[in-house]
Design a protein around this motif. Structure first.
Motif, PDB file in Angstrom:
ATOM      1  N   MET A   1      72.058 120.803  63.283  1.00  0.00           N
ATOM      2  CA  MET A   1      71.242 121.582  63.056  1.00  0.00           C
ATOM      3  C   MET A   1      69.985 120.842  62.648  1.00  0.00           C
ATOM      4  O   MET A   1      70.169 120.291  61.579  1.00  0.00           O
ATOM      5  N   TRP A   2      68.919 121.114  63.346  1.00  0.00           N
ATOM      6  CA  TRP A   2      67.728 120.354  62.610  1.00  0.00           C
ATOM      7  C   TRP A   2      67.276 120.952  61.495  1.00  0.00           C
ATOM      8  O   TRP A   2      67.539 122.275  61.088  1.00  0.00           O
ATOM      9  N   THR A   3      66.630 120.493  60.811  1.00  0.00           N
ATOM     10  CA  THR A   3      65.910 120.801  59.515  1.00  0.00           C
ATOM     11  C   THR A   3      64.503 120.584  59.602  1.00  0.00           C
ATOM     12  O   THR A   3      63.775 119.491  59.730  1.00  0.00           O
ATOM     13  N   LEU A   4      63.618 121.653  59.161  1.00  0.00           N
ATOM     14  CA  LEU A   4      62.025 121.430  59.084  1.00  0.00           C
ATOM     15  C   LEU A   4      61.704 121.599  57.719  1.00  0.00           C
ATOM     16  O   LEU A   4      61.772 122.790  57.113  1.00  0.00           O
ATOM     17  N   ILE A   5      61.283 120.407  57.241  1.00  0.00           N
ATOM     18  CA  ILE A   5      60.591 120.416  55.823  1.00  0.00           C
ATOM     19  C   ILE A   5      58.950 121.220  56.062  1.00  0.00           C
ATOM     20  O   ILE A   5      58.228 120.573  56.540  1.00  0.00           O
ATOM     21  N   SER A   6      58.962 122.174  55.172  1.00  0.00           N
ATOM     22  CA  SER A   6      57.769 122.987  55.207  1.00  0.00           C
ATOM     23  C   SER A   6      57.358 123.443  53.837  1.00  0.00           C
ATOM     24  O   SER A   6      58.013 123.215  52.994  1.00  0.00           O
ATOM     25  N   ALA A   7      56.000 123.969  53.959  1.00  0.00           N
ATOM     26  CA  ALA A   7      55.656 124.717  52.718  1.00  0.00           C
ATOM     27  C   ALA A   7      54.942 125.801  53.098  1.00  0.00           C
ATOM     28  O   ALA A   7      54.526 126.188  54.086  1.00  0.00           O
ATOM     29  N   ASN A  45      59.894 110.934  54.846  1.00  0.00           N
ATOM     30  CA  ASN A  45      58.592 110.444  55.458  1.00  0.00           C
ATOM     31  C   ASN A  45      57.778 109.517  54.022  1.00  0.00           C
ATOM     32  O   ASN A  45      57.369 110.285  53.030  1.00  0.00           O
ATOM     33  N   ARG A  46      57.830 108.343  54.164  1.00  0.00           N
ATOM     34  CA  ARG A  46      57.159 107.605  53.125  1.00  0.00           C
ATOM     35  C   ARG A  46      55.642 107.632  52.951  1.00  0.00           C
ATOM     36  O   ARG A  46      55.089 107.375  52.086  1.00  0.00           O
ATOM     37  N   LEU A  47      55.112 108.408  53.959  1.00  0.00           N
ATOM     38  CA  LEU A  47      53.614 108.921  53.779  1.00  0.00           C
ATOM     39  C   LEU A  47      53.752 110.332  53.050  1.00  0.00           C
ATOM     40  O   LEU A  47      52.498 110.465  52.527  1.00  0.00           O
ATOM     41  N   GLU A  48      54.757 110.679  52.535  1.00  0.00           N
ATOM     42  CA  GLU A  48      54.934 111.727  51.497  1.00  0.00           C
ATOM     43  C   GLU A  48      54.185 113.182  51.870  1.00  0.00           C
ATOM     44  O   GLU A  48      53.792 113.805  51.137  1.00  0.00           O
ATOM     45  N   LYS A  49      54.125 113.128  53.386  1.00  0.00           N
ATOM     46  CA  LYS A  49      53.518 114.481  53.778  1.00  0.00           C
ATOM     47  C   LYS A  49      54.492 115.403  54.815  1.00  0.00           C
ATOM     48  O   LYS A  49      55.260 114.896  55.181  1.00  0.00           O
ATOM     49  N   LEU A  50      54.621 116.681  54.411  1.00  0.00           N
ATOM     50  CA  LEU A  50      55.256 117.604  55.347  1.00  0.00           C
ATOM     51  C   LEU A  50      54.219 118.028  56.438  1.00  0.00           C
ATOM     52  O   LEU A  50      52.888 118.281  56.037  1.00  0.00           O
ATOM     53  N   PRO A  51      54.589 118.668  57.440  1.00  0.00           N
ATOM     54  CA  PRO A  51      56.022 118.914  57.723  1.00  0.00           C
ATOM     55  C   PRO A  51      56.816 117.562  58.435  1.00  0.00           C
ATOM     56  O   PRO A  51      56.261 116.692  58.893  1.00  0.00           O
ATOM     57  N   VAL A  52      58.101 117.710  57.971  1.00  0.00           N
ATOM     58  CA  VAL A  52      59.117 116.581  58.486  1.00  0.00           C
ATOM     59  C   VAL A  52      60.159 117.391  59.244  1.00  0.00           C
ATOM     60  O   VAL A  52      60.740 118.326  58.511  1.00  0.00           O
ATOM     61  N   LEU A  53      60.386 116.987  60.461  1.00  0.00           N
ATOM     62  CA  LEU A  53      61.468 117.291  61.268  1.00  0.00           C
ATOM     63  C   LEU A  53      62.625 116.489  61.236  1.00  0.00           C
ATOM     64  O   LEU A  53      62.573 115.433  61.703  1.00  0.00           O
ATOM     65  N   ILE A  54      63.706 116.888  60.529  1.00  0.00           N
ATOM     66  CA  ILE A  54      65.056 115.964  60.345  1.00  0.00           C
ATOM     67  C   ILE A  54      65.928 116.456  61.462  1.00  0.00           C
ATOM     68  O   ILE A  54      66.532 117.595  61.715  1.00  0.00           O
ATOM     69  N   LEU A  55      66.295 115.409  62.443  1.00  0.00           N
ATOM     70  CA  LEU A  55      67.261 115.553  63.464  1.00  0.00           C
ATOM     71  C   LEU A  55      68.362 115.530  63.171  1.00  0.00           C
ATOM     72  O   LEU A  55      68.882 115.134  62.024  1.00  0.00           O
ATOM     73  N   GLY A  58      69.892 112.563  61.481  1.00  0.00           N
ATOM     74  CA  GLY A  58      69.231 112.043  60.169  1.00  0.00           C
ATOM     75  C   GLY A  58      67.999 111.455  60.325  1.00  0.00           C
ATOM     76  O   GLY A  58      67.275 111.287  59.263  1.00  0.00           O
ATOM     77  N   THR A  59      67.537 111.024  61.411  1.00  0.00           N
ATOM     78  CA  THR A  59      66.147 110.401  61.490  1.00  0.00           C
ATOM     79  C   THR A  59      65.268 111.355  61.554  1.00  0.00           C
ATOM     80  O   THR A  59      65.611 112.594  61.673  1.00  0.00           O
ATOM     81  N   SER A  60      63.929 111.269  61.111  1.00  0.00           N
ATOM     82  CA  SER A  60      63.137 112.266  60.989  1.00  0.00           C
ATOM     83  C   SER A  60      61.526 111.937  61.996  1.00  0.00           C
ATOM     84  O   SER A  60      61.588 110.687  61.788  1.00  0.00           O
ATOM     85  N   LEU A  61      60.959 112.904  61.963  1.00  0.00           N
ATOM     86  CA  LEU A  61      59.729 112.939  62.532  1.00  0.00           C
ATOM     87  C   LEU A  61      58.827 113.471  61.813  1.00  0.00           C
ATOM     88  O   LEU A  61      58.951 114.597  61.002  1.00  0.00           O
ATOM     89  N   TYR A  62      57.617 112.825  61.572  1.00  0.00           N
ATOM     90  CA  TYR A  62      56.481 113.423  60.725  1.00  0.00           C
ATOM     91  C   TYR A  62      54.938 113.381  61.468  1.00  0.00           C
ATOM     92  O   TYR A  62      54.831 112.619  62.361  1.00  0.00           O
ATOM     93  N   GLU A  63      54.232 113.824  60.816  1.00  0.00           N
ATOM     94  CA  GLU A  63      52.769 114.122  61.328  1.00  0.00           C
ATOM     95  C   GLU A  63      52.863 115.244  62.371  1.00  0.00           C
ATOM     96  O   GLU A  63      53.293 115.090  63.496  1.00  0.00           O
ATOM     97  N   SER A  64      52.415 116.349  62.145  1.00  0.00           N
ATOM     98  CA  SER A  64      52.407 117.614  62.907  1.00  0.00           C
ATOM     99  C   SER A  64      52.093 117.537  64.454  1.00  0.00           C
ATOM    100  O   SER A  64      52.755 117.826  65.148  1.00  0.00           O
TER     101      SER A  64
END
Ligand SMILES: N[C@@H](CCC(=O)N[C@@H](CS(=O)(=O)O)C(=O)NCC(=O)O)C(=O)O
Length: 214
Positions: A1-7, A45-55, A58-64
């Motif tokens: 299941m994907w995980t979306l890091i959000s605020a 995300n080494r840019l330290e910004k959310l959102p981050v979509l974790i596939l 375990g790889t991650s996508l960032y920048e909305s």
């Protein structure tokens, strides 16, 4: 299941939440305060910004805007982009303006968090001028849409998701801003969008930042 890091207030993350729900793509929501030391965002995300979509791998996508493009490219049905090439590029331009309004207002927001004697009024004025210019552009686009429920092709697209997200955040974070008075048709369009279940389900709320940021 994907995980979306959000605020909870994040207009950038809300775009992704709406798109995932509109496309029926399952995900777990991991709500964080990216400014606090408790955040897990930098691990993905080494840019330290959310959102981050974790596939799943375990790889991650960032920048909305990239996450939105990645999702639309890989999962094109139901499509949330217009049909024609010009309209598709216009929808992306609308997202650029919406993200730019958010970027400027985030800078103004944190400037306001500085000690009063350390705040730069010129800096805040500059950011607000950018945001107001962006809002004027959005208002003109809506005026050209002749009262339609959606901005392009009269169907829900990336453009509507981006505009609904920035205006929802503006209403939360800058409640005294007079955009609803200055741009009444933009407000009517927004109020209509905000009733859609995926928008109603993702409305922003304030977060409590405990660590000193600026
Ligand atoms: N360009 C980024 C901006 C994302 C962004 O600024 N996220 C904020 C959180 S929020 O403003 O969306 O609530 C963040 O993680 N800020 C932490 C930081 O900048 O270090 C995007 O579109 O994803």
């Amino acid at each position: 299941m994907w995980t979306l890091i959000s605020a909870t207030p994040s207009p950038y993350a809300r775009k992704v939440r709406i798109l995932l729900q509109e496309k029926g793509l399952p995900f777990e929501l991991q709500t964080e305060v990216p400014w606090d030391s408790t955040t897990k965002t930098p691990q993905y995300n080494r840019l330290e910004k959310l959102p981050v979509l974790i596939l799943d791998d375990g790889t991650s996508l960032y920048e909305s805007h990239f996450i939105m493009d990645w999702l639309e490219t890989r999962y094109p049905h139901p499509s949330l982009m217009p049909e024609g090439l010009d309209d598709r590029l216009f929808a992306k331009k609308v997202e650029v303006i919406c993200d730019g309004i958010c970027d400027a207002l985030v800078l103004a927001f944190f400037e306001k968090m500085r000690d009063p004697d350390k705040q730069s009024q010129a800096w805040k004025d500059r950011q607000m001028r950018k945001a107001d210019g962006g809002l004027q552009a959005l208002a003109s686009f809506v005026d050209q849409a002749d009262g339609n429920e959606f901005l392009i092709d009269n169907k829900l697209t990336l453009a509507d998701i981006a505009i609904g997200s920035v205006l929802g955040w503006l209403s939360l974070r800058w409640p005294d801003h007079q955009w609803k008075t200055t741009h009444p048709r933009l407000n009517v369009y927004f109020e209509g969008l905000d009733q859609r279940p995926t928008f109603a389900d993702t409305r922003p709320s304030a977060q409590n930042i405990t660590d000193q940021v600026v």
